[in-house]
Design a protein around this motif. Structure first.
Motif, PDB file in Angstrom:
ATOM      1  N   PRO A 123       0.808  -1.226   0.000  1.00  0.00           N
ATOM      2  CA  PRO A 123       0.000   0.000   0.000  1.00  0.00           C
ATOM      3  C   PRO A 123       0.840   1.274   0.000  1.00  0.00           C
ATOM      4  CG  PRO A 123      -0.856  -1.572   1.582  1.00  0.00           C
ATOM      5  CD  PRO A 123       0.485  -2.091   1.125  1.00  0.00           C
ATOM      6  N   ALA A 124       0.292   2.299  -0.641  1.00  0.00           N
ATOM      7  CA  ALA A 124       0.908   3.628  -0.633  1.00  0.00           C
ATOM      8  C   ALA A 124       0.730   4.245   0.754  1.00  0.00           C
ATOM      9  CB  ALA A 124       0.277   4.496  -1.715  1.00  0.00           C
ATOM     10  N   SER A 125       1.263   5.449   0.940  1.00  0.00           N
ATOM     11  CA  SER A 125       1.338   6.048   2.272  1.00  0.00           C
ATOM     12  C   SER A 125       0.021   6.614   2.810  1.00  0.00           C
ATOM     13  CB  SER A 125       2.406   7.144   2.283  1.00  0.00           C
ATOM     14  OG  SER A 125       2.106   8.115   1.301  1.00  0.00           O
ATOM     15  N   SER A 126      -1.003   6.711   1.994  1.00  0.00           N
ATOM     16  CA  SER A 126      -2.303   7.197   2.476  1.00  0.00           C
ATOM     17  C   SER A 126      -3.405   6.431   1.739  1.00  0.00           C
ATOM     18  CB  SER A 126      -2.458   8.697   2.213  1.00  0.00           C
ATOM     19  OG  SER A 126      -2.650   8.934   0.831  1.00  0.00           O
ATOM     20  N   PRO A 127      -4.615   6.408   2.299  1.00  0.00           N
ATOM     21  CA  PRO A 127      -5.719   5.725   1.606  1.00  0.00           C
ATOM     22  C   PRO A 127      -5.965   6.289   0.204  1.00  0.00           C
ATOM     23  CG  PRO A 127      -6.349   6.192   3.878  1.00  0.00           C
ATOM     24  CD  PRO A 127      -5.028   6.893   3.624  1.00  0.00           C
ATOM     25  N   GLU A 128      -5.867   7.613   0.058  1.00  0.00           N
ATOM     26  CA  GLU A 128      -6.120   8.244  -1.240  1.00  0.00           C
ATOM     27  C   GLU A 128      -5.060   7.837  -2.273  1.00  0.00           C
ATOM     28  OE1 GLU A 128      -7.965  10.133   2.056  1.00  0.00           O
ATOM     29  OE2 GLU A 128      -5.811  10.017   1.691  1.00  0.00           O
ATOM     30  N   ARG A 129      -3.789   7.897  -1.867  1.00  0.00           N
ATOM     31  CA  ARG A 129      -2.712   7.508  -2.787  1.00  0.00           C
ATOM     32  C   ARG A 129      -2.801   6.025  -3.125  1.00  0.00           C
ATOM     33  NH1 ARG A 129       0.332  10.422   0.875  1.00  0.00           N
ATOM     34  NH2 ARG A 129       0.716  12.534   0.184  1.00  0.00           N
TER      35      ARG A 129
ATOM     36  N   VAL B  99      -5.308   0.852   4.260  1.00  0.00           N
ATOM     37  CA  VAL B  99      -4.391   1.839   4.817  1.00  0.00           C
ATOM     38  C   VAL B  99      -5.193   2.686   5.796  1.00  0.00           C
ATOM     39  CG1 VAL B  99      -2.861   3.780   4.302  1.00  0.00           C
ATOM     40  CG2 VAL B  99      -3.083   1.897   2.667  1.00  0.00           C
ATOM     41  N   ILE B 100      -4.703   2.775   7.010  1.00  0.00           N
ATOM     42  CA  ILE B 100      -5.368   3.560   8.053  1.00  0.00           C
ATOM     43  C   ILE B 100      -4.544   4.818   8.294  1.00  0.00           C
ATOM     44  CG2 ILE B 100      -6.245   3.522  10.427  1.00  0.00           C
ATOM     45  CD1 ILE B 100      -7.427   1.340   8.467  1.00  0.00           C
ATOM     46  N   GLY B 101      -5.158   5.973   8.115  1.00  0.00           N
ATOM     47  CA  GLY B 101      -4.439   7.232   8.329  1.00  0.00           C
ATOM     48  C   GLY B 101      -3.405   7.466   7.254  1.00  0.00           C
ATOM     49  N   GLU B 102      -2.349   8.152   7.630  1.00  0.00           N
ATOM     50  CA  GLU B 102      -1.291   8.488   6.673  1.00  0.00           C
ATOM     51  C   GLU B 102       0.057   8.351   7.345  1.00  0.00           C
ATOM     52  OE1 GLU B 102      -0.138  11.985   3.486  1.00  0.00           O
ATOM     53  OE2 GLU B 102      -2.048  12.044   4.511  1.00  0.00           O
TER      54      GLU B 102
ATOM     55  N   ILE C  92       9.481   3.103   8.747  1.00  0.00           N
ATOM     56  CA  ILE C  92       8.490   2.181   8.186  1.00  0.00           C
ATOM     57  C   ILE C  92       7.844   1.370   9.296  1.00  0.00           C
ATOM     58  CG2 ILE C  92       8.230   0.115   6.764  1.00  0.00           C
ATOM     59  CD1 ILE C  92      10.335   1.430   4.883  1.00  0.00           C
ATOM     60  N   ASN C  93       8.649   0.838  10.198  1.00  0.00           N
ATOM     61  CA  ASN C  93       8.114   0.028  11.295  1.00  0.00           C
ATOM     62  C   ASN C  93       7.266   0.850  12.259  1.00  0.00           C
ATOM     63  OD1 ASN C  93       9.198  -2.347  10.341  1.00  0.00           O
ATOM     64  ND2 ASN C  93      11.121  -2.067  11.449  1.00  0.00           N
ATOM     65  N   GLU C  94       7.692   2.069  12.582  1.00  0.00           N
ATOM     66  CA  GLU C  94       6.945   2.906  13.513  1.00  0.00           C
ATOM     67  C   GLU C  94       5.619   3.364  12.931  1.00  0.00           C
ATOM     68  OE1 GLU C  94       9.509   6.153  14.459  1.00  0.00           O
ATOM     69  OE2 GLU C  94      10.606   5.024  15.981  1.00  0.00           O
ATOM     70  N   GLN C  95       5.586   3.551  11.639  1.00  0.00           N
ATOM     71  CA  GLN C  95       4.403   4.128  11.015  1.00  0.00           C
ATOM     72  C   GLN C  95       3.598   3.087  10.252  1.00  0.00           C
ATOM     73  OE1 GLN C  95       5.787   7.344   8.625  1.00  0.00           O
ATOM     74  NE2 GLN C  95       6.667   8.428  10.344  1.00  0.00           N
ATOM     75  N   ASN C  96       3.641   1.853  10.686  1.00  0.00           N
ATOM     76  CA  ASN C  96       2.913   0.817   9.974  1.00  0.00           C
ATOM     77  C   ASN C  96       1.421   1.049  10.132  1.00  0.00           C
ATOM     78  OD1 ASN C  96       2.031  -1.388   8.645  1.00  0.00           O
ATOM     79  ND2 ASN C  96       2.986  -2.884   9.974  1.00  0.00           N
ATOM     80  N   ASN C  97       0.813   1.547   9.089  1.00  0.00           N
ATOM     81  CA  ASN C  97      -0.614   1.821   9.113  1.00  0.00           C
ATOM     82  C   ASN C  97      -1.361   0.918   8.137  1.00  0.00           C
ATOM     83  OD1 ASN C  97       0.404   3.007   6.798  1.00  0.00           O
ATOM     84  ND2 ASN C  97      -0.918   4.781   6.910  1.00  0.00           N
ATOM     85  N   ILE C  98      -0.851  -0.275   7.959  1.00  0.00           N
ATOM     86  CA  ILE C  98      -1.438  -1.236   7.028  1.00  0.00           C
ATOM     87  C   ILE C  98      -2.159  -2.316   7.827  1.00  0.00           C
ATOM     88  CG2 ILE C  98      -0.944  -2.951   5.253  1.00  0.00           C
ATOM     89  CD1 ILE C  98       1.652  -1.326   4.664  1.00  0.00           C
TER      90      ILE C  98
END
Length: 193
Positions: free
Chosen positions: A78-84, A111-114, A132-138
């Motif tokens: 997944p990309a970094s945001s739901p929209e992307r 994808v949850i959040g950004e 990447i690990n800290e911001q895992n929003n998948i």
């Protein structure tokens, strides 16, 4: 498009390939072939050239898996945001699966959040992996992926940290990741042909 082998530490049991070499925009002294490849990457990220790229990926999948392709899940990192993610991956994943016969995994990952995109940023390898690990929003549908053979797609591979994190998440859910396919592999040294 020719394929380029990709090496990602810790993923030696998986076949990893990319179709292009990607030179970040800060690399100025490159030939027209590299400029053309860079534009293909930019167009893909903007949701423009999905049809041609999807045909190349589908052709590779059919060649790799043959009739077994109908049992393989195709899943985009997944990309970094739901929209992307929607713009970049939904239609592309549909096309690849339509042309190849693979199972479309797009709707089983969200994808949850950004999070901050890490491509194109000048940060050390360790910091990139940490981000990447800290911001895992998948979030993945673990029941769907359990015991499935999965082929992963991403647009650009630089260090492989995003790939490693996604593989780990899928394999913890019981998936068997066999391949990684990338549109482009980041390169920093251009050699005239």
């Amino acid at each position: 498009m020719n394929t380029v082998n990709v090496y990602i530490k810790g993923q030696e049991d998986k076949e990893l390939i990319s179709f292009l070499r990607y030179f970040p925009s800060r690399i100025k002294n490159i030939g027209m072939d590299a400029v053309f490849d860079r534009q293909i990457v930019y167009d893909y990220k903007d949701g423009r050239n999905h049809l041609e790229v999807a045909k190349c990926v589908a052709k590779f999948l059919v060649k790799k898996f043959g009739r077994k392709i109908c049992n393989v899940v195709f899943s985009c990192i997944p990309a970094s945001s739901p929209e992307r993610n929607e713009m970049r991956n939904r239609h592309f994943s549909e096309l690849v699966c339509k042309f190849s016969g693979a199972i479309d995994g797009f709707s089983h990952v969200s994808v949850i959040g950004e999070r901050t995109a890490v491509h194109g940023t000048k940060i050390k390898k360790e910091e990139r992996a940490k981000r990447i690990n800290e911001q895992n929003n998948i979030e993945i549908d673990a029941d769907f992926f359990k015991n499935k053979e999965v082929c992963i797609w991403d647009d650009v591979v630089t260090t492989g940290a995003s790939f490693n994190a996604y593989v780990s998440q899928l394999e913890q859910a019981g998936a068997h990741v066999t391949n990684g396919i990338f549109l482009a592999k980041t390169s920093y040294k251009y050699v005239l042909k």
